[in-house]
Motif scaffolding. Sequence first.
Motif, PDB file in Angstrom:
ATOM      1  N   ALA A 187     -11.711  91.784 112.054  1.00 27.13           N
ATOM      2  CA  ALA A 187     -13.134  91.558 111.802  1.00 27.13           C
ATOM      3  C   ALA A 187     -13.970  92.253 112.869  1.00 27.13           C
ATOM      4  O   ALA A 187     -13.740  92.069 114.067  1.00 27.13           O
ATOM      5  N   VAL A 188     -14.927  93.076 112.415  1.00 29.08           N
ATOM      6  CA  VAL A 188     -15.862  93.757 113.308  1.00 29.08           C
ATOM      7  C   VAL A 188     -17.262  93.606 112.724  1.00 29.08           C
ATOM      8  O   VAL A 188     -17.415  93.466 111.510  1.00 29.08           O
ATOM      9  N   GLY A 189     -18.292  93.661 113.573  1.00 30.93           N
ATOM     10  CA  GLY A 189     -19.594  93.259 113.049  1.00 30.93           C
ATOM     11  C   GLY A 189     -20.801  94.062 113.482  1.00 30.93           C
ATOM     12  O   GLY A 189     -21.913  93.537 113.480  1.00 30.93           O
ATOM     13  N   GLU A 190     -20.619  95.335 113.833  1.00 31.95           N
ATOM     14  CA  GLU A 190     -21.800  96.094 114.231  1.00 31.95           C
ATOM     15  C   GLU A 190     -22.288  96.988 113.090  1.00 31.95           C
ATOM     16  O   GLU A 190     -21.540  97.864 112.660  1.00 31.95           O
ATOM     17  N   PRO A 191     -23.521  96.832 112.604  1.00 29.57           N
ATOM     18  CA  PRO A 191     -24.520  95.889 113.108  1.00 29.57           C
ATOM     19  C   PRO A 191     -24.584  94.541 112.381  1.00 29.57           C
ATOM     20  O   PRO A 191     -25.170  93.613 112.908  1.00 29.57           O
ATOM     21  N   ALA A 192     -23.987  94.396 111.217  1.00 34.70           N
ATOM     22  CA  ALA A 192     -24.293  93.201 110.422  1.00 34.70           C
ATOM     23  C   ALA A 192     -23.071  92.517 109.824  1.00 34.70           C
ATOM     24  O   ALA A 192     -23.212  91.561 109.075  1.00 34.70           O
ATOM     25  N   GLY A 193     -21.862  92.982 110.159  1.00 36.25           N
ATOM     26  CA  GLY A 193     -20.670  92.520 109.442  1.00 36.25           C
ATOM     27  C   GLY A 193     -20.209  91.110 109.765  1.00 36.25           C
ATOM     28  O   GLY A 193     -19.415  90.541 109.015  1.00 36.25           O
ATOM     29  N   SER A 194     -20.680  90.524 110.857  1.00 35.97           N
ATOM     30  CA  SER A 194     -20.168  89.200 111.211  1.00 35.97           C
ATOM     31  C   SER A 194     -20.573  88.146 110.191  1.00 35.97           C
ATOM     32  O   SER A 194     -19.924  87.102 110.082  1.00 35.97           O
ATOM     33  N   MET A 195     -21.634  88.412 109.435  1.00 37.68           N
ATOM     34  CA  MET A 195     -22.041  87.449 108.403  1.00 37.68           C
ATOM     35  C   MET A 195     -21.045  87.385 107.244  1.00 37.68           C
ATOM     36  O   MET A 195     -21.156  86.527 106.393  1.00 37.68           O
ATOM     37  N   THR A 196     -20.047  88.275 107.219  1.00 37.82           N
ATOM     38  CA  THR A 196     -19.025  88.186 106.170  1.00 37.82           C
ATOM     39  C   THR A 196     -17.962  87.149 106.491  1.00 37.82           C
ATOM     40  O   THR A 196     -17.140  86.838 105.631  1.00 37.82           O
ATOM     41  N   TRP A 197     -17.949  86.644 107.739  1.00 36.73           N
ATOM     42  CA  TRP A 197     -16.920  85.625 108.033  1.00 36.73           C
ATOM     43  C   TRP A 197     -17.433  84.344 108.698  1.00 36.73           C
ATOM     44  O   TRP A 197     -16.713  83.377 108.767  1.00 36.73           O
ATOM     45  N   PHE A 198     -18.692  84.338 109.117  1.00 43.15           N
ATOM     46  CA  PHE A 198     -19.261  83.034 109.524  1.00 43.15           C
ATOM     47  C   PHE A 198     -20.774  83.046 109.407  1.00 43.15           C
ATOM     48  O   PHE A 198     -21.417  84.074 109.606  1.00 43.15           O
ATOM     49  N   PRO A 199     -21.352  81.889 109.064  1.00 45.56           N
ATOM     50  CA  PRO A 199     -22.804  81.783 108.975  1.00 45.56           C
ATOM     51  C   PRO A 199     -23.391  81.724 110.380  1.00 45.56           C
ATOM     52  O   PRO A 199     -22.790  81.140 111.286  1.00 45.56           O
ATOM     53  N   GLY A 200     -24.556  82.329 110.573  1.00 44.50           N
ATOM     54  CA  GLY A 200     -25.139  82.281 111.911  1.00 44.50           C
ATOM     55  C   GLY A 200     -26.456  83.001 111.989  1.00 44.50           C
ATOM     56  O   GLY A 200     -27.030  83.414 110.978  1.00 44.50           O
TER      57      GLY A 200
END
Length: 508
Positions: A166-179
């Motif tokens: 899982a990687v999240g730059e710039p917006a990918g973290s919303m695919t695995w947790f709400p925040g």
Amino acid sequence: MTPRHRTGAAAGGLAAALVSLALLAGGCTEATGGVRGTPGTAGLRDPYFPKLGNGGYDVRHYALTLAYDPGNGRLDGTAEITARATQDLSAFNLDLAGLTVDRASVDGAPAAVNRAGNELTLRPREEIREGAEFRTTVTYAGVPEAITDADGSEEGWLRTADGAVAVGEPAGSMTWFPGNHHPSDKAAYELTFTVPAGLEAISNGVRTSRRTTADGRVTSVWQATEPMASYLATVAIGRYETEETGGAKKSSGTEKPNGTEKPNGAGTATAQGSTAPGSTAPEATAPGSVPVLTAAERSVADASAALRGEIPEILARQTRRFGPYPFSTAGAIVTADGTLGYALETQTRPVFPAASFDRTTLVHELAHQWFGNSVSPATWRDLWLNEGFATYAEWLYTEEFEHVPARTHFERAFAQDANWTFSPADPPSAENLFDPPVYQRGAMVLHKLRETVGDAVFDEILRGWPAKYRHANASTADFTAYAESVAGRGLDALWDVWLYGDGRPDTP
Ligand code: ARG
Ligand code: ZN
């Protein structure tokens, strides 16, 4: 009045009563009813991603408890989000892409949930007063999906043959947790992963526990205690071999049944000592040192071992240039090729596809721990403060240890047309965020700054900038003001041409 107000449809009569009371008491309540709070905004108006992040609160801590089944790709999660309200809140949003929310609560009371695209709106039973700390629990599940960015790269939850990364730059973290998925809202994290036996889940921070569950799976707990922007959260699930520098090599088969593991303090990065590039990292134990945990997928473990071993030494060198390493642990994650298309500076433990695991990229991602991770961009428009510095860190490294002057890199970058398509402080669109001008022209700005103010002042800026904005956020204007304050003079001529200017100047 109690700190919380009643609200919601059922409160009509009560609201009328409150209005009368408020009017009697001097009428500070708004005419629309007894409800004082308003919904937090659905975005933070980032220049490129206006809906990213949410207004009205500031997250302090995420506790994510996730179970992953690589067989069917299903993720079962609970996110416990502790936040402080920055206004009286009747409702607030979380960002979440895909997945299904089963239920949510705020301070233990069920909250109404509404879903529109990537915006989750939670309406707590009781209003939340400005300044109050509140705890939101969201239970969710589903098969997480990757996001394709405007520039065509894949991010978010990326599935591998036997796991995921899982990687999240710039917006990918919303695919695995709400925040609150904007870099301006940093928080501490506790990440708990349960995966099938034989697999590891490697994440940010320090692994504080690893145990086998009653049904034979493995649960690992990671604590990332320093503030972290959500785009820097990561997990790599698969057959990983881990190594704690100075400690014993452990394979994913060697579980400790009920063990609680202490972070290994034996392997450390230190601010002292210098050896030639490529030499074995010193097993240092100097004060101010940090434990280093690296992980590599089994198929790339041997090939990546030597370079992983250089991390303490590279961090020691960077510590001399940039000041104290900002986190309590360090490391790297190397994944087999075929899933991740680029390296990312995920906090404390950058992640690399094996093909990108070379010394230059390692130096780059480790430099991001100061520039990007500790000092984070105020908005995505300030990304050159991440990438320009990390690129300049590559130039500094080769200048200091491989006898290639930074000026040589500068002149090479100057000569390339691709670096001049826009000014680093203002990428034309989200599609261009990671284009060459952000990296190369960003680094050129820093080199011109160095030539303008001289090495001594520049060194002071290199150390002072990450000190001043340690674990905070900063904008381009913060940087230019800071550089000028250290230089003791205005530098408009420099910024106008090199930072904001449209085309390539006549001479490098
Ligand atoms: N920040 C990464 C680096 O170290 C690159 C991330 C690229 N992401 C993307 N969506 N294109 O350079
Ligand atoms: Zn970078």
